[in-house]
Design a protein around this motif. Structure first.
Motif, PDB file in Angstrom:
ATOM      1  N   GLY A   1      30.833  -8.787 -18.693  1.00 24.19           N
ATOM      2  CA  GLY A   1      31.002  -8.793 -17.237  1.00 24.19           C
ATOM      3  C   GLY A   1      29.695  -8.655 -16.475  1.00 24.19           C
ATOM      4  N   ALA A   2      28.577  -8.989 -17.118  1.00 24.42           N
ATOM      5  CA  ALA A   2      27.279  -8.885 -16.453  1.00 24.42           C
ATOM      6  C   ALA A   2      27.156  -9.954 -15.368  1.00 24.42           C
ATOM      7  CB  ALA A   2      26.148  -9.050 -17.467  1.00 24.42           C
ATOM      8  N   ALA A   3      26.604  -9.578 -14.236  1.00 24.52           N
ATOM      9  CA  ALA A   3      26.371 -10.544 -13.161  1.00 24.52           C
ATOM     10  C   ALA A   3      25.303 -11.539 -13.611  1.00 24.52           C
ATOM     11  CB  ALA A   3      25.927  -9.819 -11.901  1.00 24.52           C
ATOM     12  N   PRO A   4      25.394 -12.789 -13.171  1.00 19.67           N
ATOM     13  CA  PRO A   4      24.378 -13.785 -13.546  1.00 19.67           C
ATOM     14  C   PRO A   4      22.990 -13.398 -13.043  1.00 19.67           C
ATOM     15  CG  PRO A   4      26.318 -14.851 -12.580  1.00 19.67           C
ATOM     16  CD  PRO A   4      26.468 -13.372 -12.350  1.00 19.67           C
ATOM     17  N   LEU A   5      21.987 -13.943 -13.689  1.00 19.58           N
ATOM     18  CA  LEU A   5      20.603 -13.700 -13.300  1.00 19.58           C
ATOM     19  C   LEU A   5      20.367 -14.158 -11.857  1.00 19.58           C
ATOM     20  CD1 LEU A   5      17.603 -13.074 -14.212  1.00 19.58           C
ATOM     21  CD2 LEU A   5      17.422 -15.518 -14.646  1.00 19.58           C
ATOM     22  N   ARG A   6      19.645 -13.319 -11.104  1.00 16.61           N
ATOM     23  CA  ARG A   6      19.207 -13.687  -9.760  1.00 16.61           C
ATOM     24  C   ARG A   6      17.726 -13.349  -9.611  1.00 16.61           C
ATOM     25  NH1 ARG A   6      21.360 -16.957  -6.376  1.00 16.61           N
ATOM     26  NH2 ARG A   6      20.505 -15.763  -4.611  1.00 16.61           N
ATOM     27  N   ALA A   7      17.014 -14.209  -8.882  1.00 18.77           N
ATOM     28  CA  ALA A   7      15.608 -13.963  -8.592  1.00 18.77           C
ATOM     29  C   ALA A   7      15.457 -13.620  -7.120  1.00 18.77           C
ATOM     30  CB  ALA A   7      14.769 -15.190  -8.936  1.00 18.77           C
ATOM     31  N   TYR A   8      14.581 -12.658  -6.832  1.00 21.28           N
ATOM     32  CA  TYR A   8      14.379 -12.184  -5.459  1.00 21.28           C
ATOM     33  C   TYR A   8      12.881 -12.069  -5.169  1.00 21.28           C
ATOM     34  CZ  TYR A   8      19.172 -10.323  -6.083  1.00 21.28           C
ATOM     35  OH  TYR A   8      20.512 -10.163  -6.348  1.00 21.28           O
ATOM     36  N   LYS A   9      12.508 -12.287  -3.916  1.00 16.24           N
ATOM     37  CA  LYS A   9      11.159 -11.974  -3.472  1.00 16.24           C
ATOM     38  C   LYS A   9      11.168 -10.488  -3.119  1.00 16.24           C
ATOM     39  CE  LYS A   9       9.110 -14.984  -0.878  1.00 16.24           C
ATOM     40  NZ  LYS A   9       8.678 -15.790   0.316  1.00 16.24           N
ATOM     41  N   ILE A  10      10.473  -9.680  -3.913  1.00 13.28           N
ATOM     42  CA  ILE A  10      10.591  -8.225  -3.748  1.00 13.28           C
ATOM     43  C   ILE A  10       9.332  -7.558  -3.220  1.00 13.28           C
ATOM     44  CG2 ILE A  10      12.344  -8.092  -5.573  1.00 13.28           C
ATOM     45  CD1 ILE A  10      10.153  -6.805  -7.360  1.00 13.28           C
ATOM     46  N   GLY A  11       8.238  -8.298  -3.093  1.00  8.94           N
ATOM     47  CA  GLY A  11       7.025  -7.657  -2.606  1.00  8.94           C
ATOM     48  C   GLY A  11       5.805  -8.530  -2.749  1.00  8.94           C
ATOM     49  N   HIS A  12       4.648  -7.876  -2.746  1.00 10.59           N
ATOM     50  CA  HIS A  12       3.390  -8.618  -2.825  1.00 10.59           C
ATOM     51  C   HIS A  12       2.302  -7.725  -3.417  1.00 10.59           C
ATOM     52  CE1 HIS A  12       3.073  -6.419   1.018  1.00 10.59           C
ATOM     53  NE2 HIS A  12       1.769  -6.407   0.778  1.00 10.59           N
ATOM     54  N   VAL A  13       1.180  -8.351  -3.709  1.00 14.23           N
ATOM     55  CA  VAL A  13       0.003  -7.656  -4.231  1.00 14.23           C
ATOM     56  C   VAL A  13      -1.019  -7.560  -3.115  1.00 14.23           C
ATOM     57  CG1 VAL A  13      -1.873  -7.740  -5.921  1.00 14.23           C
ATOM     58  CG2 VAL A  13       0.428  -8.538  -6.556  1.00 14.23           C
ATOM     59  N   GLU A  14      -1.658  -6.407  -2.997  1.00 17.56           N
ATOM     60  CA  GLU A  14      -2.721  -6.251  -2.012  1.00 17.56           C
ATOM     61  C   GLU A  14      -3.877  -5.467  -2.626  1.00 17.56           C
ATOM     62  OE1 GLU A  14      -1.320  -2.376   0.593  1.00 17.56           O
ATOM     63  OE2 GLU A  14      -0.513  -4.337   1.165  1.00 17.56           O
ATOM     64  N   ALA A  15      -5.040  -5.594  -1.997  1.00 12.76           N
ATOM     65  CA  ALA A  15      -6.216  -4.873  -2.481  1.00 12.76           C
ATOM     66  C   ALA A  15      -6.047  -3.376  -2.220  1.00 12.76           C
ATOM     67  CB  ALA A  15      -7.460  -5.386  -1.779  1.00 12.76           C
ATOM     68  N   ALA A  16      -6.490  -2.567  -3.184  1.00 15.34           N
ATOM     69  CA  ALA A  16      -6.428  -1.111  -3.018  1.00 15.34           C
ATOM     70  C   ALA A  16      -7.457  -0.661  -1.993  1.00 15.34           C
ATOM     71  CB  ALA A  16      -6.680  -0.420  -4.353  1.00 15.34           C
ATOM     72  N   GLU A  17      -7.135   0.371  -1.263  1.00 11.48           N
ATOM     73  CA  GLU A  17      -8.049   0.878  -0.237  1.00 11.48           C
ATOM     74  C   GLU A  17      -9.157   1.727  -0.838  1.00 11.48           C
ATOM     75  OE1 GLU A  17      -5.656   2.925   2.611  1.00 11.48           O
ATOM     76  OE2 GLU A  17      -4.685   1.088   3.338  1.00 11.48           O
ATOM     77  N   LYS A  18      -8.971   2.155  -2.088  1.00 12.32           N
ATOM     78  CA  LYS A  18     -10.009   2.922  -2.777  1.00 12.32           C
ATOM     79  C   LYS A  18      -9.960   2.575  -4.259  1.00 12.32           C
ATOM     80  CE  LYS A  18      -7.146   6.982  -3.749  1.00 12.32           C
ATOM     81  NZ  LYS A  18      -7.018   8.455  -3.648  1.00 12.32           N
ATOM     82  N   ASP A  19     -10.967   3.002  -4.978  1.00 12.23           N
ATOM     83  CA  ASP A  19     -11.016   2.736  -6.414  1.00 12.23           C
ATOM     84  C   ASP A  19      -9.955   3.572  -7.115  1.00 12.23           C
ATOM     85  OD1 ASP A  19     -11.599   2.065  -8.962  1.00 12.23           O
ATOM     86  OD2 ASP A  19     -13.556   3.046  -9.039  1.00 12.23           O
ATOM     87  N   LEU A  20      -8.936   2.892  -7.662  1.00 12.05           N
ATOM     88  CA  LEU A  20      -7.832   3.621  -8.299  1.00 12.05           C
ATOM     89  C   LEU A  20      -8.231   4.188  -9.655  1.00 12.05           C
ATOM     90  CD1 LEU A  20      -4.844   1.254  -7.448  1.00 12.05           C
ATOM     91  CD2 LEU A  20      -5.412   3.436  -6.391  1.00 12.05           C
ATOM     92  N   GLY A  21      -8.993   3.417 -10.422  1.00 12.39           N
ATOM     93  CA  GLY A  21      -9.348   3.886 -11.758  1.00 12.39           C
ATOM     94  C   GLY A  21      -8.156   3.829 -12.691  1.00 12.39           C
ATOM     95  N   ASP A  22      -8.412   3.793 -13.973  1.00  7.73           N
ATOM     96  CA  ASP A  22      -7.341   3.667 -14.958  1.00  7.73           C
ATOM     97  C   ASP A  22      -6.393   4.860 -14.945  1.00  7.73           C
ATOM     98  OD1 ASP A  22      -8.214   1.209 -15.779  1.00  7.73           O
ATOM     99  OD2 ASP A  22      -9.444   1.999 -17.414  1.00  7.73           O
TER     100      ASP A  22
END
Length: 363
Positions: free
Chosen positions: A330-351
């Motif tokens: 009874g699994a719902a079929p696969l759906r694709a969604y636009k969920i967000g975006h990538v942006e530059a970090a405001e500071k050095d995040l580091g690993d």
């Protein structure tokens, strides 16, 4: 009186019976390149031809404590899909389709019929992936596992072209994040699930809550490989949302040195009802985002200009990739969604911050 192996709790004849069960299911997974059948000391698979610079990509995982629900409900035929899915979806993050899979089944007292159902699920997962079940190991260990309990793990191997591998190096600010729907909890967070749900026979969403929780993990291989065949240059990175949810997994797609942040809109997709139910039962409403997939099991970072076309391809072809075990669950079929975006970090995040709320912003 002489003591034999069966007196110690190991039934060799039952092991032979189990292997006969396995062989029936393994036959369904035969694909070009497979050179051996079950029963050999090893398994052999031919490196696919036409790959300029072949690279082997591997992944391994287990089902975890989701198995406990299968034991309680005595439903063993789908957790093998979970076993396959967890590895092949990881391998897929490099843009590679798994070629073969091997399993490991361990128990205290072997029941060939139960073990056969477990391996049936593994074969179903291999068929869905398009890979061969190359071999495996069944270990009967009396006194080590409780009678009626099994553990299930495995690993897969695929071969990709080094020049075409998806490494995250091409991800850049402005890329769109596309989320692919999950079937539910998949195979992660079940220690928390089991703390919140005590009776798996409770009615929920037209079934028992145990049946809902046993819905198999979605295998994303064929729909993603299909998109890569048409938009390969536009897909810059991919994520399998497994243990650790969004905060731990999303940053893993970025190549080392990439100082980028993923911004994800939490209300941009339809969530399976099981997640609200777990929150209603006491799960922390913020903590769940670092534990469960919350309805998105796989994410692609893509060129903004091609995002709508990629989403349309996923959704238009989704029905063609649905297989019988998911329909039956009874699994719902696969759906694709636009969920967000990538942006530059405001500071050095580091690993050290890659798994933090600073690297993945949920808004």
């Amino acid at each position: 009186m002489a003591v034999n192996y069966k007196d110690s709790g190991v039934d060799v004849e039952e092991g032979y019976n189990a292997v006969n069960e396995y062989k029936v299911h393994a036959k369904r997974t035969r694909i070009p390149g497979l050179l051996t059948d079950l029963g050999s000391f090893n398994g052999m698979f031919e490196v696919p031809k036409g790959i300029k610079n072949p690279v082997m990509v591997s992944g391994t995982d287990g089902v975890g404590t989701k198995l406990e629900i299968a034991f309680q409900l005595k439903k063993y035929d789908t957790v093998g899909i979970d076993c396959v899915a967890m590895s092949v979806n990881d391998i897929l993050c490099s843009g590679v389709q798994t070629s073969f899979f091997l399993d490991y089944v361990a128990c205290g007292k072997l029941d060939a019929k139960v073990a056969g159902q477990l391996v049936k699920g593994i074969a179903d997962g291999c068929v869905d992936t398009g890979c061969a079940l190359l071999g495996g190991e069944t270990a009967e260990m009396p006194g080590f596992y409780d009678e009626g309990k099994y553990d299930l793990a495995g690993f897969g191997v695929g071969v990709g072209d080094k020049e075409k591998m998806i490494t995250g190096e091409k991800i850049e600010a402005g890329d769109v994040l596309i989320g692919l729907s999950s079937t539910g909890c998949h195979s992660n967070g079940y220690s928390l699930v089991r703390k919140l749900v005590k009776d798996f026979n409770e009615p929920f969403a037209g079934k028992t809550i145990g049946e809902v929780l046993l819905t198999p993990t979605r295998i994303y291989v064929r729909p993603v490989i299909d998109v890569l065949s048409a938009f390969g240059e536009s897909v810059h990175g991919m994520v399998h949302i497994t243990g650790g949810g969004f905060y731990e997994n999303v940053p893993r797609m970025y190549a080392k040195g990439k100082n980028l942040v993923s911004v994800i809109k939490k209300d941009s997709w339809e969530k399976p009802a099981i997640f609200d139910e777990l929150i209603r039962r006491g799960a922390d409403s913020e903590g769940v985002w670092g534990t469960f997939n919350m309805g998105i099991g796989f994410i692609l970072a893509v060129k903004a200009e091609d995002a709508d076309k990629i989403i349309a391809r996923f959704n238009e072809k989704a029905a063609s990739f649905e297989t019988e075990p998911y329909k039956k669950a009874g699994a719902a079929p696969l759906r694709a969604y636009k969920i967000g975006h990538v942006e530059a970090a405001e500071k050095d995040l580091g690993d050290e911050l890659k798994g933090s709320h600073e690297a993945t912003k949920l808004i």
